[in-house]
Enzyme design. Structure first.
Site, mmCIF file in Angstrom:
data_model
loop_
_atom_site.group_PDB
_atom_site.id
_atom_site.type_symbol
_atom_site.label_atom_id
_atom_site.label_comp_id
_atom_site.label_asym_id
_atom_site.label_seq_id
_atom_site.Cartn_x
_atom_site.Cartn_y
_atom_site.Cartn_z
ATOM 1 N N ARG A 59 133.345 -36.279 62.491
ATOM 2 C CA ARG A 59 134.098 -37.522 62.696
ATOM 3 C C ARG A 59 134.140 -37.767 64.189
ATOM 4 N NH1 ARG A 59 137.518 -39.261 58.245
ATOM 5 N NH2 ARG A 59 137.386 -37.764 56.540
ATOM 6 N N HIS A 62 135.228 -41.334 68.830
ATOM 7 C CA HIS A 62 136.013 -42.562 68.805
ATOM 8 C C HIS A 62 136.957 -42.694 69.995
ATOM 9 C CE1 HIS A 62 135.839 -41.524 64.265
ATOM 10 N NE2 HIS A 62 134.747 -42.182 64.605
ATOM 11 N N LYS A 72 146.017 -38.677 72.164
ATOM 12 C CA LYS A 72 146.084 -37.981 70.879
ATOM 13 C C LYS A 72 146.513 -36.542 71.135
ATOM 14 C CE LYS A 72 142.145 -40.415 68.815
ATOM 15 N NZ LYS A 72 140.778 -40.253 68.320
ATOM 16 N N TYR A 132 146.802 -35.748 63.682
ATOM 17 C CA TYR A 132 146.755 -36.396 64.994
ATOM 18 C C TYR A 132 148.084 -37.099 65.247
ATOM 19 C CZ TYR A 132 141.693 -36.933 63.888
ATOM 20 O OH TYR A 132 140.398 -36.774 63.517
ATOM 21 N N ASP A 168 129.697 -43.776 62.483
ATOM 22 C CA ASP A 168 129.576 -42.743 63.507
ATOM 23 C C ASP A 168 128.122 -42.444 63.858
ATOM 24 O OD1 ASP A 168 132.310 -42.615 63.664
ATOM 25 O OD2 ASP A 168 132.496 -40.755 62.528
#
Length: 176
Positions: A59, A62, A72, A132, A168
């Protein structure tokens, strides 16, 4: 909590310090006062959970663009993952550099990701879950990303990538 500066400017590794007894353990997972001591931004407006069925799920990478760049605080709550951040701030001394660290259920380690960083991770085990804490609400119209395998960064992922979203896989490459 124990705070250790990461190799990239303004990023931090945070280790929980569990107090153990016959029942198990207790640990402080977040304390604004402790974050303030290290001048780490600690506003949290949203907490997200990501569950991944298979090892090798990637993932990332970003970020959110101005005016809602986000910080984060990432922790792996089940399984293990390799977490990577990239400093995308042009005025930073660590601009375009990346850092990776294993976060796992066992090590209870967290990573503080500053504003202006791209972030992503690769699961190292089946059934891995990440949590997160973020400083801004998710705003899809300002979402950005960079390619996980962009040669400009040279990230060495420790595990073969087996699962990746189309989004992604297709983030742009950085122009050299």
């Amino acid at each position: 909590m124990k705070f250790t500066e990461a190799p990239l400017k303004d990023a931090w590794i945070i280790d929980l310090e569990p107090k153990k007894d016959e029942r198990g353990y207790f640990a402080r997972a977040f304390c604004k006062n402790e974050f303030d001591v290290y001048e780490i931004e600690s506003q949290v407006v949203q907490v997200n959970v990501s569950f991944n069925h298979k090892a090798g799920t990637l993932r990332g990478m970003h970020y959110q663009k101005a005016p809602v760049e986000e910080t984060k605080i990432v922790r792996c709550t089940r399984g293990s993952l390799y977490d990577v951040i990239i400093d995308m701030r042009p005025d930073s001394p660590t601009y375009m550099q990346h850092f990776g660290i294993e976060l796992s259920e066992e090590n209870m380690r967290k990573l503080f990701v500053p504003r202006g960083f791209a972030h992503g991770y690769l699961t190292l085990e089946d059934n891995t879950e990440a949590s997160y804490m973020v400083s801004e609400f998710y705003t899809p119209e300002v979402e950005g990303g960079v390619r996980y395998n962009d040669p400009a960064f040279g990230i060495k992922w420790p595990f073969p990538i087996a699962c990746l979203s189309d989004k992604d896989a297709n983030w742009p490459l950085i122009e050299a």
